[in-house]
Design an enzyme around this catalytic site. Structure first.
Site, PDB file in Angstrom:
ATOM      1  N   HIS A 128      -0.783 -92.130  58.635  1.00 36.05           N
ATOM      2  CA  HIS A 128      -1.030 -92.886  57.403  1.00 36.05           C
ATOM      3  C   HIS A 128      -1.511 -91.873  56.356  1.00 36.05           C
ATOM      4  O   HIS A 128      -2.125 -90.867  56.689  1.00 36.05           O
ATOM      5  CB  HIS A 128      -2.137 -93.896  57.711  1.00 36.05           C
ATOM      6  CG  HIS A 128      -2.434 -94.877  56.622  1.00 36.05           C
ATOM      7  ND1 HIS A 128      -3.238 -94.571  55.551  1.00 36.05           N
ATOM      8  CD2 HIS A 128      -2.062 -96.175  56.469  1.00 36.05           C
ATOM      9  CE1 HIS A 128      -3.343 -95.642  54.778  1.00 36.05           C
ATOM     10  NE2 HIS A 128      -2.640 -96.626  55.305  1.00 36.05           N
ATOM     11  N   ASP A 205      -7.589 -91.383  64.130  1.00 32.25           N
ATOM     12  CA  ASP A 205      -7.537 -92.500  63.202  1.00 32.25           C
ATOM     13  C   ASP A 205      -7.342 -93.770  64.037  1.00 32.25           C
ATOM     14  O   ASP A 205      -6.264 -93.994  64.585  1.00 32.25           O
ATOM     15  CB  ASP A 205      -6.375 -92.281  62.224  1.00 32.25           C
ATOM     16  CG  ASP A 205      -6.101 -93.503  61.345  1.00 32.25           C
ATOM     17  OD1 ASP A 205      -6.721 -94.564  61.580  1.00 32.25           O
ATOM     18  OD2 ASP A 205      -5.260 -93.384  60.443  1.00 32.25           O
ATOM     19  N   GLN A 208      -5.737 -98.891  63.486  1.00 30.78           N
ATOM     20  CA  GLN A 208      -4.903 -99.925  64.108  1.00 30.78           C
ATOM     21  C   GLN A 208      -5.249-100.168  65.576  1.00 30.78           C
ATOM     22  O   GLN A 208      -4.747-101.119  66.171  1.00 30.78           O
ATOM     23  CB  GLN A 208      -3.414 -99.552  63.997  1.00 30.78           C
ATOM     24  CG  GLN A 208      -2.871 -99.502  62.582  1.00 30.78           C
ATOM     25  CD  GLN A 208      -2.898-100.851  61.874  1.00 30.78           C
ATOM     26  OE1 GLN A 208      -3.015-101.903  62.496  1.00 30.78           O
ATOM     27  NE2 GLN A 208      -2.807-100.813  60.554  1.00 30.78           N
ATOM     28  N   LYS A 231      -9.687-104.799  59.210  1.00 30.48           N
ATOM     29  CA  LYS A 231      -8.498-105.033  60.039  1.00 30.48           C
ATOM     30  C   LYS A 231      -8.876-105.656  61.382  1.00 30.48           C
ATOM     31  O   LYS A 231      -8.006-105.878  62.225  1.00 30.48           O
ATOM     32  CB  LYS A 231      -7.772-103.707  60.275  1.00 30.48           C
ATOM     33  CG  LYS A 231      -7.184-103.106  58.994  1.00 30.48           C
ATOM     34  CD  LYS A 231      -6.377-101.866  59.311  1.00 30.48           C
ATOM     35  CE  LYS A 231      -6.168-100.971  58.132  1.00 30.48           C
ATOM     36  NZ  LYS A 231      -5.097-101.416  57.233  1.00 30.48           N
ATOM     37  N   CYS A 370       2.053 -97.052  53.237  1.00 31.98           N
ATOM     38  CA  CYS A 370       1.205 -95.856  53.132  1.00 31.98           C
ATOM     39  C   CYS A 370       1.576 -94.815  54.185  1.00 31.98           C
ATOM     40  O   CYS A 370       0.710 -94.103  54.700  1.00 31.98           O
ATOM     41  CB  CYS A 370      -0.281 -96.181  53.235  1.00 31.98           C
ATOM     42  SG  CYS A 370      -0.884 -97.069  51.822  1.00 31.98           S
TER      43      CYS A 370
END
Ligand SMILES: Cc1ncc(COP(=O)(O)O)c(C=O)c1O
Lengths: 412, 132
Positions: A128, A205, A208, A231, A370
């Protein structure tokens, strides 16, 4: 009838007030954009308004009753995060604004203290922008080199290319746990071990992954790990940076101001202890409390159940997409994929797909999500993306497929 | 069905009248909307009185951006460059005959932006774009 058995889906859906709204009269909302941001259960919304109605005060230095209660609620949210992600200590859990700020914090503080000309950062092609641009900025400023782990045609990280890059002994290796475009779930534990063996610091990261999978960061062994509350059923405006304690201790502060200091004289200051050292100014207090409530909610359902439920949905989705002529899905098969399906539709622009679906109450995303470099890799400017969460149903997947036949009819 | 996908728009998208390139040309400009990856090129020929005699567009994009480019190119033929410069957002919306939210408005206006960049040249463009 709902056919899934992993979750009591009606009960779960009943806890999300927004899911009972219509997008226009007679058209119920089908929300398939949770990778962008999730919906919020009532208990998160209520935890935040209760804070404002009953406890609102600034935290940490107050002697009065409200300030004490607010501080207690805020720090108890941190404890919930600590336990939820399997961190060893609450000192390792820093509240930021979002994943993006967490990555920037590391790039700014750790990066500028530790990286210089000729040093190497290894990223992947599927990142991302928020795990790409901060490192590009550092590279431009400091003459640091960037290298990218290749993504295979199937949408997996090319582990051969990963091994090759590690031979150049990078100082930092940063990669996503789960791709927000391809849905790929990466073998992060193995990758972390390999990168650390050559002496690299590892940042993951988790924007998600934390919302959708059981994640134990101590087990993965990452040095830094970033994610966002919004999220994972929590509010916007708060995210988390997990860090290895000795690294965080050595790092210079990020933003300066109140709360991050022990004492201040006219010319100097003494830095506060972790985690406050990295939390300058009044933090998002209600948002932290909302995040705590989101964690309670997810824990009551169980992350394994959430993951299983989404697996069923994505399996159904991939199965049914196959029957729609002209549709191509990007990313791996279900074995390596979370609840995200980005696809193209021959002869129809993603904007048009999304717009026609919107007419049927179906919310999907159209664009580059993104992640422009990975789109470019697949020769795409944009895709349409459907992404799932614990409140989605098989029937909603089927409605999406019917919606795609409508698209076909309009553009046929 | 969605009002945005009225027959005229779908028809223009699938069977554009003005799609192509002109070589040689008097004006040619190309630009993209990085948000959605749409890219449009506009070519024009003018006569000695600066009246547009031929116009064409090429590129990729959604139905709204392609249909509005096609309608716009059709409408500029016969106009003077000064008239082309005076075209506004309202003119495009009138050509399309639909209302658009802010996101889709960008799609619809891409061709106008490219057209104006072409006829003004980049210097004057900034100022002009503020007016669109
Ligand atoms: C994989 C990934 N990383 C980072 C981000 C950025 O999250 P935020 O915008 O909350 O900082 C996102 C969200 O879109 C994401 O999907």
């Amino acid at each position: 009838m709902h056919t899934l058995t992993v979750l009591d889906i009606e009960r779960v859906r009943g806890q999300f007030p927004i899911l009972s709204r219509e997008t226009k009269p007679g058209v119920p909302l089908i929300y398939l954009d949770s990778a962008a941001t999730s919906q919020k259960p009532r208990q998160v919304i209520e935890a935040m308004s209760t804070y404002y109605e009953r406890q609102n005060a600034n935290i940490h230095r107050g002697i009065h009753r409200l300030a004490e209660e607010a501080t207690e609620s805020f720090e108890s949210a941190r404890d919930k995060v600590t336990e939820f992600i399997g961190a060893k200590s609450a000192r390792q859990v820093i509240f930021t604004r979002n994943t993006t700020e967490s990555v920037n914090l590391v790039a700014y503080s750790w990066g500028r203290a530790n990286l210089g000309k000729g040093d190497l950062i290894v990223l992947t092609e599927m990142e991302h922008h928020s795990n790409m641009v901060p490192w590009q900025m550092l590279a431009q400023e400091r003459g640091v080199r960037l290298a990218f782990v290749k993504v295979t045609e199937e949408g997996l990280l090319d582990l051969g290319s990963f091994h090759d890059l590690l031979e150049n002994k990078p100082q930092l290796v940063a990669f996503t746990h789960m791709s927000n475009m391809l849905g790929t779930i990466n073998p992060v534990k193995e990758m972390t071990r390999l990168a650390q063996e050559v002496g690299a610091v590892v940042l993951i990261d988790g924007a998600q992954s934390v919302p959708h999978l059981p994640v134990n960061i101590s087990d993965i062994g990452a040095d830094f790990y970033a994610f966002s509350a919004h999220k994972m059923c929590g509010p916007t405006g708060i995210g988390v940076l997990y860090g290895r304690e000795d690294l965080l201790d050595e790092m210079p502060p990020f933003l300066g101001g109140g709360d991050m200091i022990k004492r201040v004289q006219l010319e100097t200051f003494t830095v506060n202890d972790l985690p406050h050292k990295f939390e300058a100014g009044t933090p998002p207090i209600a948002e932290a409390i909302g995040l705590g409530a989101a964690i309670d909610f997810l824990t009551s359902i169980g992350m394994q159940a959430v993951h299983q439920h989404e697996k069923l949905l994505i399996e159904r989705m991939l199965d049914r997409l196959e029957e729609v002529p002209g549709v191509r899905v990007y990313g791996p098969g279900v074995e390596h994929k979370g609840g995200v399906a980005s696809f193209s539709f021959e002869g129809v622009h993603p904007h048009d797909v999304a717009q026609i679906l919107d007419g049927q109450g179906i919310a999907v995303r159209a664009g580059h999500h993104c992640a422009m470099p990975i789109h470019e890799k697949f020769g795409l400017a944009a895709t349409t993306r459907a992404s799932f969460y614990l409140y989605n149903t098989v029937e909603e997947v089927d409605s999406l497929i019917e919606g795609l036949y409508q698209v076909k009819e309009v553009f046929g | 069905m969605d009002d945005l996908y009225r027959e005229q728009i779908i028809d223009r998208y699938k069977h554009p009248l003005m799609k192509g390139t002109l070589e040689p040309n008097d004006y040619s400009y190309e630009d993209d909307n990085p948000l959605c990856g749409d890219r449009i090129r506009i070519d024009m020929r003018v006569d000695e009185k600066d009246i547009v005699t031929e116009a064409a567009f090429s590129g990729t994009g959604c139905a709204i951006s392609q249909a509005s480019a096609d309608l716009l190119m059709e409408s500029v033929v016969g106009k003077s460059l000064d008239e082309v410069k005076a075209l506004t957002k309202e003119d495009i919306l009138e050509l399309l005959g639909i209302e658009l939210g802010p996101v889709r408005l960008k799609c619809a206006l891409l061709s106008l932006k490219v057209l104006k960049a072409g006829v003004y040249g980049l210097d004057e463009l900034e100022e002009e774009l503020a007016r669109i």
